[in-house]
Each structure stands twice: as structure tokens, then as C-alpha cells.
Design a protein around this motif. Sequence first.
Motif, short mmCIF file in Angstrom:
data_model
loop_
_atom_site.label_atom_id
_atom_site.label_comp_id
_atom_site.label_asym_id
_atom_site.label_seq_id
_atom_site.Cartn_x
_atom_site.Cartn_y
_atom_site.Cartn_z
N GLU A 92 0.82 -1.20 0.00
CA GLU A 92 0.00 0.00 0.00
C GLU A 92 0.86 1.26 0.00
O GLU A 92 0.54 2.24 -0.69
CB GLU A 92 -0.94 0.00 1.20
N GLU A 93 1.94 1.25 0.77
CA GLU A 93 2.83 2.42 0.80
C GLU A 93 3.43 2.69 -0.59
O GLU A 93 3.57 3.84 -1.01
CB GLU A 93 3.95 2.23 1.81
N MET A 94 3.78 1.62 -1.30
CA MET A 94 4.37 1.79 -2.63
C MET A 94 3.32 2.28 -3.62
O MET A 94 3.58 3.21 -4.41
CB MET A 94 4.97 0.47 -3.10
N ARG A 95 2.16 1.68 -3.61
CA ARG A 95 1.11 2.10 -4.54
C ARG A 95 0.67 3.54 -4.29
O ARG A 95 0.30 4.26 -5.24
CB ARG A 95 -0.09 1.15 -4.43
N ALA A 96 0.74 3.97 -3.05
CA ALA A 96 0.36 5.34 -2.72
C ALA A 96 1.30 6.34 -3.40
O ALA A 96 0.88 7.46 -3.75
CB ALA A 96 0.37 5.55 -1.21
N VAL A 97 2.55 5.95 -3.58
CA VAL A 97 3.51 6.83 -4.26
C VAL A 97 3.10 7.04 -5.70
O VAL A 97 3.10 8.16 -6.22
CB VAL A 97 4.93 6.23 -4.17
N ARG A 98 2.73 5.94 -6.38
CA ARG A 98 2.28 6.05 -7.77
C ARG A 98 1.00 6.88 -7.86
O ARG A 98 0.86 7.73 -8.74
CB ARG A 98 2.06 4.64 -8.32
N ARG A 99 0.08 6.65 -6.93
CA ARG A 99 -1.18 7.42 -6.95
C ARG A 99 -0.93 8.90 -6.74
O ARG A 99 -1.68 9.75 -7.24
CB ARG A 99 -2.14 6.89 -5.89
N ALA A 100 0.13 9.23 -6.00
CA ALA A 100 0.46 10.64 -5.75
C ALA A 100 1.11 11.31 -6.95
O ALA A 100 1.39 12.51 -6.92
CB ALA A 100 1.37 10.76 -4.53
N GLY A 101 1.38 10.53 -8.00
CA GLY A 101 1.90 11.11 -9.23
C GLY A 101 3.40 11.00 -9.42
O GLY A 101 3.95 11.62 -10.33
N PHE A 102 4.06 10.18 -8.61
CA PHE A 102 5.52 10.06 -8.71
C PHE A 102 5.91 8.81 -9.48
O PHE A 102 5.25 7.76 -9.39
CB PHE A 102 6.14 10.03 -7.32
N GLU A 103 7.01 8.91 -10.20
CA GLU A 103 7.55 7.75 -10.91
C GLU A 103 8.10 6.74 -9.91
O GLU A 103 8.73 7.11 -8.92
CB GLU A 103 8.66 8.19 -11.87
N CYS A 104 7.88 5.46 -10.21
CA CYS A 104 8.40 4.38 -9.36
C CYS A 104 9.26 3.44 -10.22
O CYS A 104 8.93 3.17 -11.38
CB CYS A 104 7.27 3.59 -8.72
N GLY A 105 10.33 2.95 -9.63
CA GLY A 105 11.21 2.03 -10.35
C GLY A 105 11.85 1.05 -9.39
O GLY A 105 11.50 0.97 -8.21
N ILE A 106 12.82 0.31 -9.88
CA ILE A 106 13.49 -0.75 -9.12
C ILE A 106 14.80 -0.24 -8.54
O ILE A 106 15.63 0.34 -9.25
CB ILE A 106 13.76 -1.97 -10.00
N HIS A 107 14.97 -0.48 -7.25
CA HIS A 107 16.28 -0.28 -6.62
C HIS A 107 17.01 -1.61 -6.59
O HIS A 107 18.14 -1.72 -7.07
CB HIS A 107 16.08 0.27 -5.21
N THR A 108 16.34 -2.64 -6.07
CA THR A 108 16.98 -3.96 -5.98
C THR A 108 15.96 -4.97 -5.46
O THR A 108 14.84 -4.61 -5.09
CB THR A 108 18.19 -3.90 -5.03
N TRP A 109 16.33 -6.23 -5.41
CA TRP A 109 15.53 -7.26 -4.75
C TRP A 109 15.88 -7.28 -3.27
O TRP A 109 15.07 -6.99 -2.42
CB TRP A 109 15.79 -8.62 -5.40
N ASP A 110 17.13 -7.58 -2.95
CA ASP A 110 17.63 -7.60 -1.57
C ASP A 110 18.84 -6.69 -1.52
O ASP A 110 19.89 -7.00 -2.07
CB ASP A 110 17.99 -9.03 -1.16
N HIS A 111 18.70 -5.56 -0.86
CA HIS A 111 19.72 -4.51 -0.89
C HIS A 111 21.09 -5.00 -0.45
O HIS A 111 22.10 -4.79 -1.14
CB HIS A 111 19.28 -3.33 -0.01
N VAL A 112 21.15 -5.65 0.69
CA VAL A 112 22.45 -6.08 1.23
C VAL A 112 23.06 -7.18 0.36
O VAL A 112 24.26 -7.15 0.06
CB VAL A 112 22.30 -6.56 2.68
N VAL A 113 22.26 -8.13 -0.04
CA VAL A 113 22.76 -9.23 -0.87
C VAL A 113 23.32 -8.70 -2.19
O VAL A 113 24.39 -9.09 -2.63
CB VAL A 113 21.64 -10.27 -1.13
N TRP A 114 22.59 -7.77 -2.82
CA TRP A 114 23.06 -7.20 -4.08
C TRP A 114 24.33 -6.39 -3.88
O TRP A 114 25.33 -6.61 -4.58
CB TRP A 114 21.97 -6.31 -4.68
N GLN A 115 24.31 -5.47 -2.95
CA GLN A 115 25.45 -4.58 -2.78
C GLN A 115 26.73 -5.35 -2.44
O GLN A 115 27.81 -4.99 -2.91
CB GLN A 115 25.15 -3.56 -1.68
N ASP A 116 26.61 -6.40 -1.66
CA ASP A 116 27.80 -7.11 -1.19
C ASP A 116 28.28 -8.21 -2.15
O ASP A 116 29.37 -8.74 -1.97
CB ASP A 116 27.53 -7.75 0.18
N ASN A 117 27.46 -8.55 -3.16
CA ASN A 117 27.81 -9.71 -3.97
C ASN A 117 27.86 -9.49 -5.47
O ASN A 117 28.53 -10.24 -6.18
CB ASN A 117 26.81 -10.85 -3.70
#
Length: 313
Positions: A92-117
Motif C-alpha cells: 500500500e505504501e508503494m502504490r500510494a507513491v504512484r497514486r500521488a503522481g511520482f515515478e516508481c522504479g526498481i532499486h533492488t531485490w535484496d539490498h544487502v545481498v546485491w550490494q555485497d555480492n
Amino acid sequence: MPTIVLKIDVDTYRGTREGVPNLVRLLKHHHAGATFLFSLGKDHTGWALRRAFRPGFFQKVSRTSVVEHYGVKTLMYGVFLPAPDIGKDCVEEMRAVRRAGFECGIHTWDHVVWQDNVRKRGESWTQQQMQQAYSRFQEIFGTVPKTHGAAGWQMNEHAFSQLASFGMKYASDGRAMLNDNGSLANPAAGPYRLQIDGKVSSCIQMPTTLPTLDELLGREIDGTVINESNIAANILKLTAEPRNHVFTLHAELEGQKLAPIFDQLLRGWQEQGYQCISMADYYTSLQDQALPEHPLSWAELPGRSGELVALHA
């Protein structure tokens, strides 16, 4: 009119639940555009403690009050507490961002796993991580993601290829090189097309051109220690000369304790004549431009430990 592209990295469960709604309200108040980039899998922030053995890690932690900004509970996720699934628990928090008119995209699946590996992993692992994020984004928003911003500015050649396979036309996965005072080492640095093994990517890269708050706080620059009372003024000095910039902020910082600083920046940029926009809006302005091509490169930046994807030219 010069522009500040606001790229918001959302790393954690707490940042999604608390920081993101705060940022939406603040941005709407200032009539500012922005792109929110979400972490879509589990929050394993506690695993980041393994970085304690990296050079410069403790110095960064002591400067930026990690416990204060992220909270003890967040730092225990995946270690002493179960890791919450951000993409399931914060829909709901994510969808509310889109409803508010902001662009949404991908940062990562698992932040720590991605950054460290990611830098040392192969094609199969990379594709699996990115596909999980891509599929989860579709589940949440009902559309395909159009953009990406790498966790910790960490990528590999397979990840860049995957962006093109996804059909993404623009992303912000790296940094422009900075001097010790946060100014651009190359004043001409900006959007470019990435060249890997002789092939030019169809996905335009929009490198971050300004230092982040956590990179400046606690450092001494030109004889002055940067703190919460003077950091906004320091960044506004860097944007005094009009030009387009990309600024990366974090839901865990500017969306919570450092929100007053971000408010100062938004007011200051408006006074300087800037328009704050999303990555999508920036991409629209670039489509008719012939952009330079640069090879994949890595470098360390002042105030941050480890190497990042960085534009040397």
C-alpha cells in the motif's frame, strides 16, 4: 531552466513504511517531481554488519549515526529478527507513491545481498536477482518497471545487459567523480551511454552528480566540519552555478531525521532557479541529444567506503 533530478533510494522496511510517506508529503508541498526506487524483497539490513571488515566502514558509521537513522530494530533484521518482506508488507505504501503522481522504479531485490555480492557474481545469479525484482514490481503496480537505480551503485556487466533486455531506456546506476569538497571533478559529466566489450547499451545512464548527505556529514571540508546545521548550505554552494544535476537521497535519511535538511535544499534550489524533476522527465529532455559513450569503470568517492560504478570522463 536547470534541473535537479531527484532519485530516491528506498533501502529498508522502515524507510518504506515511514520515510516514503514523509517524502511524498514534502515533495508535494514543494511541487517537486522525483523518482522512487524500491527494494522489493526481504530487508536483511543486519547482514550489512559483515562490512565491518572493510576499510573506511567504521569511519562512515561513526560519522553518519547509522543506529540513529536506521534504528536498532532495522539493524537486527536477518540476524536477531526475521527479515520482513518489503514487497509483500508495504504494498500500500508503494502504490500510494504512484497514486500521488511520482515515478516508481526498481532499486533492488535484496539490498544487502546485491550490494555485497553483485560485482563478483555471474550471469545466472544476476539475472535471478533482477528478475525477482522485476516480477515483484509487476505484481505491485500492474505495469512493467521503466527504470532502475543500483543498490550501493554496485553493478556488473550482466546487470547492465539485463536492463537492456528488460527494455529499460534509462537508469541511474553510477556516480560522477567528485573532488574532496563534493564538486564535480569533470564539470561536463552527465548522461551517457555505457560501452561494455565494444557494445553500446541502449539504456542511458544518468550518474549522480552531487554528494549524498551521508557522504558529507561529519567530514571536514575547507576547514569546516559539515554538520546538520550547515550541510544544506554546503550543497547549495555546489549548485550555485546553474547546470543539470542528479541528486540521490534516501528514504531512511531525508525521509526521516534529515527531512528538515531536505526541506532546506528544496527551498534553496527553487530560489536558485532549479526545477526538481523525475528521471522520466529528464529522459524526455535527452531523447534528441547525442550523448557521449563511456566504458564501465570503478572508483572510490570521498566519504564512501569501497569502489562504485563511476564515470571517470
